[in-house]
Scaffold this active site. Structure first.
Site, PDB file in Angstrom:
ATOM      1  N   ASN A  14     -13.456 -30.033  10.153  1.00  0.00           N
ATOM      2  CA  ASN A  14     -13.254 -30.444   8.761  1.00  0.00           C
ATOM      3  C   ASN A  14     -14.469 -29.927   7.993  1.00  0.00           C
ATOM      4  O   ASN A  14     -15.551 -30.495   8.102  1.00  0.00           O
ATOM      5  CB  ASN A  14     -13.145 -31.975   8.676  1.00  0.00           C
ATOM      6  CG  ASN A  14     -13.103 -32.457   7.232  1.00  0.00           C
ATOM      7  OD1 ASN A  14     -13.016 -31.664   6.293  1.00  0.00           O
ATOM      8  ND2 ASN A  14     -13.168 -33.775   7.057  1.00  0.00           N
ATOM      9  N   LYS A  31     -15.036 -30.057   4.964  1.00  0.00           N
ATOM     10  CA  LYS A  31     -15.346 -30.860   3.761  1.00  0.00           C
ATOM     11  C   LYS A  31     -15.615 -29.912   2.594  1.00  0.00           C
ATOM     12  O   LYS A  31     -15.016 -28.838   2.519  1.00  0.00           O
ATOM     13  CB  LYS A  31     -16.494 -31.826   4.044  1.00  0.00           C
ATOM     14  CG  LYS A  31     -16.217 -32.672   5.300  1.00  0.00           C
ATOM     15  CD  LYS A  31     -17.118 -33.837   5.477  1.00  0.00           C
ATOM     16  CE  LYS A  31     -16.710 -34.606   6.747  1.00  0.00           C
ATOM     17  NZ  LYS A  31     -17.486 -35.794   6.968  1.00  0.00           N
ATOM     18  N   HIS A  58      -8.590 -39.398   4.914  1.00  0.00           N
ATOM     19  CA  HIS A  58      -9.972 -39.344   5.389  1.00  0.00           C
ATOM     20  C   HIS A  58     -10.772 -40.457   4.709  1.00  0.00           C
ATOM     21  O   HIS A  58     -10.533 -40.788   3.546  1.00  0.00           O
ATOM     22  CB  HIS A  58     -10.589 -37.976   5.079  1.00  0.00           C
ATOM     23  CG  HIS A  58     -11.899 -37.781   5.770  1.00  0.00           C
ATOM     24  ND1 HIS A  58     -13.067 -38.311   5.282  1.00  0.00           N
ATOM     25  CD2 HIS A  58     -12.208 -37.157   6.934  1.00  0.00           C
ATOM     26  CE1 HIS A  58     -14.047 -38.009   6.123  1.00  0.00           C
ATOM     27  NE2 HIS A  58     -13.556 -37.311   7.125  1.00  0.00           N
ATOM     28  N   GLU A 117     -13.558 -40.497   3.415  1.00  0.00           N
ATOM     29  CA  GLU A 117     -14.213 -40.101   2.152  1.00  0.00           C
ATOM     30  C   GLU A 117     -13.218 -40.151   1.001  1.00  0.00           C
ATOM     31  O   GLU A 117     -13.595 -40.428  -0.141  1.00  0.00           O
ATOM     32  CB  GLU A 117     -14.843 -38.704   2.317  1.00  0.00           C
ATOM     33  CG  GLU A 117     -16.117 -38.799   3.163  1.00  0.00           C
ATOM     34  CD  GLU A 117     -16.435 -37.568   3.992  1.00  0.00           C
ATOM     35  OE1 GLU A 117     -15.898 -36.484   3.710  1.00  0.00           O
ATOM     36  OE2 GLU A 117     -17.236 -37.718   4.947  1.00  0.00           O
ATOM     37  N   GLU A 127     -11.887 -42.325  13.125  1.00  0.00           N
ATOM     38  CA  GLU A 127     -13.201 -41.949  12.603  1.00  0.00           C
ATOM     39  C   GLU A 127     -13.905 -43.198  12.070  1.00  0.00           C
ATOM     40  O   GLU A 127     -13.692 -43.584  10.914  1.00  0.00           O
ATOM     41  CB  GLU A 127     -13.046 -40.936  11.460  1.00  0.00           C
ATOM     42  CG  GLU A 127     -12.443 -39.622  11.871  1.00  0.00           C
ATOM     43  CD  GLU A 127     -12.894 -38.487  10.966  1.00  0.00           C
ATOM     44  OE1 GLU A 127     -13.487 -37.531  11.488  1.00  0.00           O
ATOM     45  OE2 GLU A 127     -12.681 -38.567   9.747  1.00  0.00           O
ATOM     46  N   GLY A 149     -21.205 -38.373   9.649  1.00  0.00           N
ATOM     47  CA  GLY A 149     -22.348 -37.736   8.993  1.00  0.00           C
ATOM     48  C   GLY A 149     -23.648 -38.500   9.158  1.00  0.00           C
ATOM     49  O   GLY A 149     -24.615 -38.249   8.451  1.00  0.00           O
ATOM     50  N   SER A 183     -19.778 -37.610  13.945  1.00  0.00           N
ATOM     51  CA  SER A 183     -20.969 -37.047  14.592  1.00  0.00           C
ATOM     52  C   SER A 183     -20.681 -36.470  15.976  1.00  0.00           C
ATOM     53  O   SER A 183     -21.490 -36.606  16.891  1.00  0.00           O
ATOM     54  CB  SER A 183     -22.103 -38.085  14.643  1.00  0.00           C
ATOM     55  OG  SER A 183     -22.467 -38.479  13.328  1.00  0.00           O
TER      56      SER A 183
HETATM   57  P1  13P Z   1     -19.348 -35.482  10.968  1.00  0.00           P
HETATM   58  O1  13P Z   1     -18.909 -34.758  12.227  1.00  0.00           O
HETATM   59  O2  13P Z   1     -20.189 -34.636  10.076  1.00  0.00           O
HETATM   60  O3  13P Z   1     -19.940 -36.814  11.287  1.00  0.00           O
HETATM   61  O4  13P Z   1     -18.016 -35.764  10.119  1.00  0.00           O
HETATM   62  C1  13P Z   1     -16.937 -36.358  10.741  1.00  0.00           C
HETATM   63  C2  13P Z   1     -15.759 -36.279   9.848  1.00  0.00           C
HETATM   64  O5  13P Z   1     -15.703 -36.946   8.834  1.00  0.00           O
HETATM   65  C3  13P Z   1     -14.693 -35.334  10.188  1.00  0.00           C
HETATM   66  O6  13P Z   1     -13.567 -35.537   9.408  1.00  0.00           O
END
Ligand code: 13P
Length: 256
Positions: A9, A11, A100, A102, A172, A178, A217
């Site tokens: 992803n 982002k 997601h 976010e 997740e 992150g 992560s």
């Molecule tokens: P990270 O791997 O940067 O923690 O992000 C995970 C994520 O949100 C994947 O969709």
């Protein structure tokens, strides 16, 4: 046996120039593997919408699939700024991330909206990757399972259990995204098993086939132990998917 999936992803990262380098490196390092010793691994990159054309052309003929990070629940119409399922399909997307954290947390996507988007993706013939997960506060208050249940049940209510055929669920935990704080393999396995068990109450065969991947992560040095857990069918990778060596190593961990 369930096929493993490693999905990147990206982002809101990338540029035409940096994507070109990353995609070329991924092709070079992964294509031969996906055709041979990792034939049962599926690899996917979910990119920002403006780069779908670039990815479609850069990955054409590759075994690496590409998808989007969001989609509208509406087919078409006066929805300024939104992107429809058919637009994603015009650019060769087969997968789309739905719900997601976010998007739930920062863009107000409720369980209801997420369920509508999941349904729109599924009806259009896309493979929704439904993201679920609890916040740190929810985990610490001991409500992880009820949060996951609520998120899953909202989709069940709109699409029914049959809506889950040929889809992917991504667990997740919000506190692991992150932050560099990965859920331990045991913590992740427990929630994956819970999701599978909850869906198996509706259809045992479907739950057994459903791929449930872990995100939060995931890195080259923790992927193998996560992917070794019985209910973890791969990963949804944020930051580490932007670094070709890391992403390739995560894919390798999923195919060993
Ligand atoms: P990270 O791997 O940067 O923690 O992000 C995970 C994520 O949100 C994947 O969709």
């Amino acid at each position: 046996m369930r096929q493993k999936l490693v999905a990147g992803n990206w982002k809101m990262h990338g540029s035409l120039q940096s994507n070109q380098v990353l995609l070329a490196q991924l092709r070079e390092k992964l294509d031969a593997k996906l055709g041979a010793q990792c034939a049962r691994l599926e690899v996917l990159v979910c990119v920002p919408a403006p780069y779908l054309a670039q990815v479609q052309s850069s990955l054409s003929g590759s075994s690496i699939a590409w998808g989007a990070q969001n989609v509208s629940q509406h087919k078409s119409g006066a929805y300024t700024g939104e992107i429809s399922t058919s637009m994603l399909q015009d650019f060769g997307c087969r997968h789309v991330l739905i719900g997601h954290s976010e998007r739930r947390g920062m863009y107000g996507e409720t369980d209801f909206v997420v369920a509508a988007k999941f349904k729109a993706a599924k009806v259009a013939g896309l493979i929704p990757v439904l993201c679920v997960g609890e916040t740190l506060q929810e985990r610490e208050s001991g409500v992880t399972e009820s949060v996951i249940a609520r998120q899953i049940d909202a989709v069940l209510e709109v699409s029914g259990i049959d809506g889950f055929w040929q889809t992917v669920v991504a667990y997740e935990p919000v506190w692991a995204i992150g932050t560099g704080k990965t859920a331990s393999p045991g913590q992740a396995q427990a929630v994956h098993a819970y999701i599978r068990q909850r869906l198996s109450q509706h259809h045992a065969g479907l739950a057994e086939e459903l791929r449930i991947v872990y995100g939060g992560s995931v890195k080259a040095d923790n992927a193998a132990e996560l992917f070794a857990m019985p209910d973890i069918d791969g990963g949804l990778v944020g930051g580490a998917s932007l670094v070709s060596a890391e992403f390739v190593a995560i894919c390798e961990a999923a195919c060993s």
